[in-house]
Write a protein that holds these residues in place. Structure first.
Motif, PDB file in Angstrom:
ATOM      1  N   PHE A   1      37.455 -11.638  38.582  1.00  0.00           N
ATOM      2  CA  PHE A   1      38.371 -10.513  38.440  1.00  0.00           C
ATOM      3  C   PHE A   1      38.082  -9.821  37.114  1.00  0.00           C
ATOM      4  CE2 PHE A   1      40.385 -13.493  41.266  1.00  0.00           C
ATOM      5  CZ  PHE A   1      40.959 -12.693  42.249  1.00  0.00           C
ATOM      6  N   GLU A   2      37.640  -8.582  37.215  1.00  0.00           N
ATOM      7  CA  GLU A   2      37.364  -7.783  36.033  1.00  0.00           C
ATOM      8  C   GLU A   2      38.134  -6.461  36.127  1.00  0.00           C
ATOM      9  OE1 GLU A   2      35.759  -8.461  33.326  1.00  0.00           O
ATOM     10  OE2 GLU A   2      34.663 -10.298  33.829  1.00  0.00           O
ATOM     11  N   GLY A   3      38.272  -5.798  35.004  1.00  0.00           N
ATOM     12  CA  GLY A   3      38.975  -4.524  34.967  1.00  0.00           C
ATOM     13  C   GLY A   3      39.481  -4.260  33.567  1.00  0.00           C
ATOM     14  N   ARG A   4      39.982  -3.064  33.369  1.00  0.00           N
ATOM     15  CA  ARG A   4      40.524  -2.724  32.056  1.00  0.00           C
ATOM     16  C   ARG A   4      41.776  -3.550  31.765  1.00  0.00           C
ATOM     17  NH1 ARG A   4      38.290   2.290  30.489  1.00  0.00           N
ATOM     18  NH2 ARG A   4      37.433   3.501  32.223  1.00  0.00           N
ATOM     19  N   ASP A   5      42.175  -3.562  30.503  1.00  0.00           N
ATOM     20  CA  ASP A   5      43.427  -4.202  30.134  1.00  0.00           C
ATOM     21  C   ASP A   5      44.575  -3.526  30.870  1.00  0.00           C
ATOM     22  OD1 ASP A   5      42.301  -6.007  28.183  1.00  0.00           O
ATOM     23  OD2 ASP A   5      42.005  -4.252  26.896  1.00  0.00           O
ATOM     24  N   ALA A   6      45.502  -4.339  31.359  1.00  0.00           N
ATOM     25  CA  ALA A   6      46.684  -3.887  32.106  1.00  0.00           C
ATOM     26  C   ALA A   6      46.347  -3.349  33.488  1.00  0.00           C
ATOM     27  CB  ALA A   6      47.463  -2.828  31.311  1.00  0.00           C
ATOM     28  N   ALA A   7      45.173  -3.704  34.012  1.00  0.00           N
ATOM     29  CA  ALA A   7      44.790  -3.211  35.335  1.00  0.00           C
ATOM     30  C   ALA A   7      45.450  -3.993  36.464  1.00  0.00           C
ATOM     31  CB  ALA A   7      43.271  -3.249  35.495  1.00  0.00           C
TER      32      ALA A   7
ATOM     33  N   ILE B   1      32.319 -13.789  44.778  1.00  0.00           N
ATOM     34  CA  ILE B   1      33.023 -12.557  45.132  1.00  0.00           C
ATOM     35  C   ILE B   1      33.483 -11.901  43.835  1.00  0.00           C
ATOM     36  CG2 ILE B   1      34.918 -11.545  46.459  1.00  0.00           C
ATOM     37  CD1 ILE B   1      34.914 -14.166  48.127  1.00  0.00           C
ATOM     38  N   LYS B   2      33.178 -10.606  43.659  1.00  0.00           N
ATOM     39  CA  LYS B   2      33.464  -9.928  42.394  1.00  0.00           C
ATOM     40  C   LYS B   2      34.359  -8.704  42.641  1.00  0.00           C
ATOM     41  CE  LYS B   2      29.097  -9.169  41.395  1.00  0.00           C
ATOM     42  NZ  LYS B   2      27.763  -9.016  40.775  1.00  0.00           N
ATOM     43  N   TYR B   3      35.502  -8.668  41.933  1.00  0.00           N
ATOM     44  CA  TYR B   3      36.437  -7.558  42.063  1.00  0.00           C
ATOM     45  C   TYR B   3      36.567  -6.814  40.727  1.00  0.00           C
ATOM     46  CZ  TYR B   3      38.038  -9.409  46.549  1.00  0.00           C
ATOM     47  OH  TYR B   3      38.099  -9.849  47.845  1.00  0.00           O
ATOM     48  N   TRP B   4      36.518  -5.496  40.814  1.00  0.00           N
ATOM     49  CA  TRP B   4      36.832  -4.645  39.666  1.00  0.00           C
ATOM     50  C   TRP B   4      38.127  -3.903  39.972  1.00  0.00           C
ATOM     51  CZ3 TRP B   4      35.485  -3.728  34.714  1.00  0.00           C
ATOM     52  CH2 TRP B   4      36.006  -2.566  34.121  1.00  0.00           C
ATOM     53  N   PHE B   5      39.135  -4.078  39.109  1.00  0.00           N
ATOM     54  CA  PHE B   5      40.422  -3.401  39.287  1.00  0.00           C
ATOM     55  C   PHE B   5      40.396  -2.086  38.522  1.00  0.00           C
ATOM     56  CE2 PHE B   5      41.504  -7.240  41.198  1.00  0.00           C
ATOM     57  CZ  PHE B   5      42.734  -7.118  41.825  1.00  0.00           C
ATOM     58  N   SER B   6      40.524  -1.005  39.265  1.00  0.00           N
ATOM     59  CA  SER B   6      40.363   0.334  38.708  1.00  0.00           C
ATOM     60  C   SER B   6      41.712   1.017  38.557  1.00  0.00           C
ATOM     61  CB  SER B   6      39.461   1.169  39.629  1.00  0.00           C
ATOM     62  OG  SER B   6      39.327   2.492  39.143  1.00  0.00           O
TER      63      SER B   6
ATOM     64  N   SER C   1      43.731   4.478  36.470  1.00  0.00           N
ATOM     65  CA  SER C   1      43.501   5.762  35.822  1.00  0.00           C
ATOM     66  C   SER C   1      43.870   5.704  34.346  1.00  0.00           C
ATOM     67  CB  SER C   1      44.321   6.855  36.514  1.00  0.00           C
ATOM     68  OG  SER C   1      45.713   6.603  36.354  1.00  0.00           O
ATOM     69  N   ASP C   2      43.395   6.687  33.618  1.00  0.00           N
ATOM     70  CA  ASP C   2      43.720   6.823  32.196  1.00  0.00           C
ATOM     71  C   ASP C   2      45.237   6.903  32.008  1.00  0.00           C
ATOM     72  OD1 ASP C   2      43.884   7.488  29.537  1.00  0.00           O
ATOM     73  OD2 ASP C   2      42.456   9.137  29.624  1.00  0.00           O
ATOM     74  N   GLU C   3      45.883   7.724  32.821  1.00  0.00           N
ATOM     75  CA  GLU C   3      47.323   7.930  32.693  1.00  0.00           C
ATOM     76  C   GLU C   3      48.100   6.649  32.989  1.00  0.00           C
ATOM     77  OE1 GLU C   3      45.261   9.668  34.501  1.00  0.00           O
ATOM     78  OE2 GLU C   3      45.285  11.727  33.711  1.00  0.00           O
ATOM     79  N   GLU C   4      47.667   5.900  34.017  1.00  0.00           N
ATOM     80  CA  GLU C   4      48.383   4.681  34.390  1.00  0.00           C
ATOM     81  C   GLU C   4      48.240   3.610  33.314  1.00  0.00           C
ATOM     82  OE1 GLU C   4      50.753   2.067  36.549  1.00  0.00           O
ATOM     83  OE2 GLU C   4      50.464   4.241  36.710  1.00  0.00           O
ATOM     84  N   GLN C   5      47.057   3.471  32.734  1.00  0.00           N
ATOM     85  CA  GLN C   5      46.917   2.480  31.664  1.00  0.00           C
ATOM     86  C   GLN C   5      47.803   2.847  30.476  1.00  0.00           C
ATOM     87  OE1 GLN C   5      43.515   2.138  28.989  1.00  0.00           O
ATOM     88  NE2 GLN C   5      43.324  -0.037  29.504  1.00  0.00           N
ATOM     89  N   HIS C   6      47.857   4.146  30.167  1.00  0.00           N
ATOM     90  CA  HIS C   6      48.709   4.597  29.062  1.00  0.00           C
ATOM     91  C   HIS C   6      50.169   4.216  29.315  1.00  0.00           C
ATOM     92  CE1 HIS C   6      50.032   7.140  25.732  1.00  0.00           C
ATOM     93  NE2 HIS C   6      50.961   7.633  26.539  1.00  0.00           N
ATOM     94  N   LEU C   7      50.635   4.449  30.533  1.00  0.00           N
ATOM     95  CA  LEU C   7      52.018   4.112  30.868  1.00  0.00           C
ATOM     96  C   LEU C   7      52.259   2.612  30.771  1.00  0.00           C
ATOM     97  CD1 LEU C   7      52.631   6.482  33.917  1.00  0.00           C
ATOM     98  CD2 LEU C   7      53.826   6.552  31.719  1.00  0.00           C
ATOM     99  N   ARG C   8      51.322   1.813  31.243  1.00  0.00           N
ATOM    100  CA  ARG C   8      51.501   0.361  31.209  1.00  0.00           C
ATOM    101  C   ARG C   8      51.476  -0.169  29.781  1.00  0.00           C
ATOM    102  NH1 ARG C   8      48.064  -1.752  36.561  1.00  0.00           N
ATOM    103  NH2 ARG C   8      49.095  -0.327  38.025  1.00  0.00           N
TER     104      ARG C   8
END
Length: 301
Positions: free
Chosen positions: A80-86, A182-187, A189-196
């Protein structure tokens, strides 16, 4: 880009995060409260009830998958990979919530120590690979080198390029040896990460989730985007392809990821022998000893 958040939008996001936190605890009790009628297809229900109903159904399938993995000796690694708070932690929690921790375990490694920095890069991950009949979920993985280490300057350009030369061969070797990867990237948006992030800043129960590294990653959004694009391009191979989960909606992301995961293995229900509760033995000379009052937890509630 202007990321100013309207107060009403911020309040709505905080409320949604609070409900989500409550849901994490509510989920464990909801099954009994729903009853058979509410779980029946076609029954009227709110969106939250509908979410829980589908989550419980998928978690029931995960239990069947677990039994199949044990019975067949299958070995599975899920990254499981992705940006912080994804939302990686949220889906991992739902996957493991009802599974046997001896079968399905989570690996979330800290930054390497001085000794580990002198080892072969993949060495500390290899020790956590599954044996037969095990599922291992990596909450972040060896792809740290392609993401945070690259963006934050924790690796040299030579180490970065060596990683991309080595990782396809490393993963092919795992697959050749019978490990399904099995590899997952959680995507998000810029706006959603800002809100989280703002939600975490204003929620005392979640402030611990924001490290100085997380805050710096927010500033370097575009560098992370570029690093992610390079990573997907150079490590999306037939033996272990990437799967991208659209994660702006947390609940939909969880359901979609679990549904997809279930489709990656040809599992089927394993018949279990009937369980019969044995009669408890009773002995006339047995007397239960009273517990001293000073050992008792006070009955506050």
């Amino acid at each position: 880009m202007d990321t100013t958040v309207h107060p009403d939008q911020q309040i709505a996001q905080l409320r949604e995060d609070l409900l989500d936190s409550m849901d994490e605890e509510f989920e464990l009790e909801m099954e009994d409260r729903l009853g058979e009628d509410a779980r029946r297809p076609g029954a009227s229900a709110s969106s939250r009830i509908s979410y829980f109903r589908e989550l419980f159904r998928l978690q029931g399938e995960l239990v069947k998958l677990q039994d199949w993995v044990v019975a067949t000796g299958h070995r599975v690694v899920i990254i499981f990979e992705g940006r912080d708070a994804a939302g990686k932690g949220g889906v991992i929690k739902r996957i493991t919530q009802r599974l046997n921790p001896r079968v399905c375990r989570v690996v979330a490694l800290p930054a390497p120590n001085d000794r580990e920095r002198t080892q072969w890069y993949f060495q500390r991950y290899v020790t956590h690979l599954p044996a037969g009949g095990e599922i291992v979920l990596f909450d972040r993985s060896w792809y740290n080198r392609a993401g945070v280490e690259k963006v934050m300057g924790f690796c040299s350009d030579e180490q970065y390029e060596a990683f991309f030369r080595d990782v396809p061969e490393f993963e092919k070797m795992l697959v050749r040896n019978g490990i399904q990867l099995i590899k997952y990237w959680f995507s998000i948006s810029d706006e959603e990460q800002h809100l989280r992030f703002m939600g975490r800043i204003h929620d005392p129960l979640k402030q611990w989730k924001l490290s100085p590294m997380d805050l710096e990653s927010r500033r370097r959004w575009e560098l992370y985007t570029k690093a992610k694009e390079v990573m997907l391009e150079r490590t999306h191979i037939p033996e272990s392809p990437w799967w991208v989960v659209q994660a702006d909606d947390k609940k939909k992301a969880r359901l979609n990821c679990i549904h997809h995961l279930l489709g990656q293995m040809p599992y089927h229900e394993i018949e279990r022998p009937a369980i019969v509760l044995p009669q408890r033995e009773r002995h006339e000379d047995y007397k239960r000893q009273a517990v001293p009052r000073d050992m008792m937890v006070p009955t506050v509630y």
